[in-house]
Design a protein around this motif. Structure first.
Motif, PDB file in Angstrom:
ATOM      1  N   GLY A   1       6.157  11.583  -0.558  1.00  0.00           N
ATOM      2  CA  GLY A   1       5.625  12.906  -0.872  1.00  0.00           C
ATOM      3  C   GLY A   1       5.945  13.894   0.241  1.00  0.00           C
ATOM      4  N   GLY A   2       6.854  14.825  -0.020  1.00  0.00           N
ATOM      5  CA  GLY A   2       7.128  15.894   0.939  1.00  0.00           C
ATOM      6  C   GLY A   2       8.075  15.534   2.072  1.00  0.00           C
ATOM      7  N   ILE A   3       8.774  14.413   1.968  1.00  0.00           N
ATOM      8  CA  ILE A   3       9.758  14.045   3.010  1.00  0.00           C
ATOM      9  C   ILE A   3      11.125  14.558   2.554  1.00  0.00           C
ATOM     10  CG2 ILE A   3      10.844  12.140   4.272  1.00  0.00           C
ATOM     11  CD1 ILE A   3       8.193  10.550   3.737  1.00  0.00           C
TER      12      ILE A   3
ATOM     13  N   THR B   1      11.901   9.073  -1.136  1.00  0.00           N
ATOM     14  CA  THR B   1      12.237  10.491  -1.335  1.00  0.00           C
ATOM     15  C   THR B   1      12.697  10.697  -2.779  1.00  0.00           C
ATOM     16  OG1 THR B   1      14.474  10.176  -0.458  1.00  0.00           O
ATOM     17  CG2 THR B   1      12.826  10.992   1.073  1.00  0.00           C
ATOM     18  N   GLY B   2      12.176  11.762  -3.378  1.00  0.00           N
ATOM     19  CA  GLY B   2      12.501  12.062  -4.774  1.00  0.00           C
ATOM     20  C   GLY B   2      13.008  13.476  -4.940  1.00  0.00           C
ATOM     21  N   THR B   3      12.140  14.459  -4.683  1.00  0.00           N
ATOM     22  CA  THR B   3      12.456  15.862  -4.942  1.00  0.00           C
ATOM     23  C   THR B   3      13.736  16.317  -4.236  1.00  0.00           C
ATOM     24  OG1 THR B   3      10.109  16.320  -5.207  1.00  0.00           O
ATOM     25  CG2 THR B   3      11.525  18.204  -4.775  1.00  0.00           C
ATOM     26  N   ILE B   4      13.897  15.962  -2.978  1.00  0.00           N
ATOM     27  CA  ILE B   4      15.056  16.450  -2.222  1.00  0.00           C
ATOM     28  C   ILE B   4      16.360  15.930  -2.838  1.00  0.00           C
ATOM     29  CG2 ILE B   4      15.038  14.594  -0.463  1.00  0.00           C
ATOM     30  CD1 ILE B   4      15.817  18.312   0.087  1.00  0.00           C
TER      31      ILE B   4
ATOM     32  N   THR C   1       0.883  -1.176   0.000  1.00  0.00           N
ATOM     33  CA  THR C   1       0.000   0.000   0.000  1.00  0.00           C
ATOM     34  C   THR C   1       0.916   1.220   0.000  1.00  0.00           C
ATOM     35  OG1 THR C   1      -1.580  -1.218   1.357  1.00  0.00           O
ATOM     36  CG2 THR C   1      -1.847   1.189   1.274  1.00  0.00           C
ATOM     37  N   TYR C   2       0.616   2.190  -0.857  1.00  0.00           N
ATOM     38  CA  TYR C   2       1.459   3.397  -0.945  1.00  0.00           C
ATOM     39  C   TYR C   2       0.581   4.604  -0.628  1.00  0.00           C
ATOM     40  CZ  TYR C   2       5.083   6.447  -3.184  1.00  0.00           C
ATOM     41  OH  TYR C   2       6.052   7.377  -3.474  1.00  0.00           O
ATOM     42  N   LEU C   3       0.889   5.280   0.481  1.00  0.00           N
ATOM     43  CA  LEU C   3       0.212   6.528   0.835  1.00  0.00           C
ATOM     44  C   LEU C   3       1.044   7.680   0.296  1.00  0.00           C
ATOM     45  CD1 LEU C   3      -0.853   6.031   4.588  1.00  0.00           C
ATOM     46  CD2 LEU C   3      -2.363   6.120   2.582  1.00  0.00           C
ATOM     47  N   GLU C   4       0.454   8.416  -0.613  1.00  0.00           N
ATOM     48  CA  GLU C   4       1.165   9.465  -1.371  1.00  0.00           C
ATOM     49  C   GLU C   4       0.580  10.835  -1.060  1.00  0.00           C
ATOM     50  OE1 GLU C   4       3.588  11.016  -3.269  1.00  0.00           O
ATOM     51  OE2 GLU C   4       3.418   9.574  -4.926  1.00  0.00           O
ATOM     52  N   ALA C   5       1.424  11.801  -0.683  1.00  0.00           N
ATOM     53  CA  ALA C   5       0.945  13.180  -0.497  1.00  0.00           C
ATOM     54  C   ALA C   5       1.199  14.018  -1.749  1.00  0.00           C
ATOM     55  CB  ALA C   5       1.637  13.812   0.703  1.00  0.00           C
ATOM     56  N   GLY C   6       1.921  13.428  -2.729  1.00  0.00           N
ATOM     57  CA  GLY C   6       2.273  14.160  -3.958  1.00  0.00           C
ATOM     58  C   GLY C   6       3.720  14.595  -3.896  1.00  0.00           C
ATOM     59  N   SER C   7       4.383  14.453  -5.041  1.00  0.00           N
ATOM     60  CA  SER C   7       5.788  14.839  -5.107  1.00  0.00           C
ATOM     61  C   SER C   7       5.932  16.326  -4.783  1.00  0.00           C
ATOM     62  CB  SER C   7       6.303  14.550  -6.518  1.00  0.00           C
ATOM     63  OG  SER C   7       7.680  14.706  -6.568  1.00  0.00           O
ATOM     64  N   GLY C   8       6.869  16.646  -3.890  1.00  0.00           N
ATOM     65  CA  GLY C   8       7.108  18.042  -3.527  1.00  0.00           C
ATOM     66  C   GLY C   8       6.062  18.642  -2.600  1.00  0.00           C
ATOM     67  N   ALA C   9       5.225  17.814  -1.970  1.00  0.00           N
ATOM     68  CA  ALA C   9       4.189  18.316  -1.050  1.00  0.00           C
ATOM     69  C   ALA C   9       4.824  19.151   0.060  1.00  0.00           C
ATOM     70  CB  ALA C   9       3.432  17.130  -0.441  1.00  0.00           C
TER      71      ALA C   9
END
Ligand SMILES: CC(C)=CCC/C(C)=C/CC/C(C)=C/CC/C(C)=C/COP(=O)(O)OP(=O)(O)O
Ligand SMILES: O=P(O)(O)OC[C@@H](O)CO
Ligand SMILES: [Mg+2]
Length: 252
Positions: free
Chosen positions: A208-210, A229-232, A175-183
């Motif tokens: 999302g947002g970590i 983690t992606g954006t960071i 199960t993946y709980l996603e807040a959205g990339s860059g949240a």
């Protein structure tokens, strides 16, 4: 060093059991040239990440995806796991795919159609499918818009629980709980805890947002088995150091 005969799902589950939490680094093949993606992946692995996820909501398929995977695989030996935005986000060069259904989408394309269009390729290419319920909460970001998700309000854990249980009862392993990339903020600890409580042994991914170790630890302590983690990683000048910060915060 992964055992190459082990399936990716087993490899990830074993790390979750042994080390408490898995760290996954998300690389968007549309964000940089393949060589740069490979350097980022190498630094992330040196920093202690457990696997590389590859995908994006927009423009993340085709030649750039294949070349990014090929370059990454020259540099690292941890698994590569596709995180496809649609059936075009599949590549023969990946080890596994998060074979997901966006359960709270209003658009059947994201619930079953992309899965049906992609399934024959997964079969033909021999990519390991990892079945996953994908659930997007507020604020949702680009992926919430693209996937036409009926976003779960931040303060309604019971709705996230309902979708997560539905996914589990339909046989999905992850199960993946996603807040959205860059949240601006990740999924709340209350939501993560409530969902993990009903999932039991089924693995819970949170993303999302970590952006820092402290936030990653709050999510892990609340019940996340895997942190994405992606954006960071795209933004930092020192990928290895940033990943070390995140990994050391969430591992036993
Ligand atoms: C299983 C198969 C073949 C397809 C699944 C198709 C589904 C359900 C997609 C869900 C909706 C979607 C658009 C997911 C994309 C997931 C993803 C790669 C998010 C990463 O987000 P970024 O691309 O980093 O976000 P930005 O574009 O905002 O940076
Ligand atoms: O880019 P970030 O905010 O780390 O989010 C990662 C992932 O959850 C996006 O699908
Ligand atoms: Mg991105």
């Amino acid at each position: 060093m992964p055992d190459l005969h082990m399936k990716v799902e087993e490899y990830l589950n074993e790390i979750a059991e042994r080390e408490g939490t898995v760290h996954l680094t998300l690389i968007d093949p549309a964000s940089q040239p393949p060589e740069v993606a490979a350097d980022i992946a190498k630094a992330a692995v040196d920093g202690g990440t457990d696997a590389i996820m590859i995908g994006g909501s927009t423009g993340a398929g085709g030649l750039a995806l294949d070349q990014t995977l090929l370059k990454i695989k020259e540099q690292i030996d941890v698994p590569t796991v596709l995180f496809p935005g649609n059936a075009g986000g599949l590549s023969i060069y990946a080890d596994a795919v998060l074979f997901m259904s966006l359960l709270n989408s209003r658009d059947i394309n994201y619930v079953t159609t992309n899965q049906a269009m992609g399934a024959p390729l997964v079969y033909k290419y021999g990519i390991e499918p990892i079945s996953m319920a994908y659930i997007i909460t507020e604020p949702g970001g680009t992926v919430g818009w693209v996937g036409d998700a009926k976003l779960i309000p931040r303060n309604k854990p019971e709705l996230a629980v309902a979708y997560s249980l539905a996914g589990k009862y339909m046989g999905m392993h992850y199960t993946y709980l996603e807040a959205g990339s860059g949240a601006d903020q990740p999924v709340t600890p209350a939501t993560i805890g409530a969902v993990k409580h009903v999932l039991g042994d089924n693995k819970l991914i949170v993303g999302g947002g970590i952006r820092d170790g402290r936030t990653a630890k709050i999510c892990a302590d609340a019940g996340a088995d895997m942190i994405v983690t992606g954006t960071i990683v795209e933004e930092t000048d020192d990928v290895r150091n940033k990943i070390e910060e995140l990994v050391s915060a969430i591992k036993k």
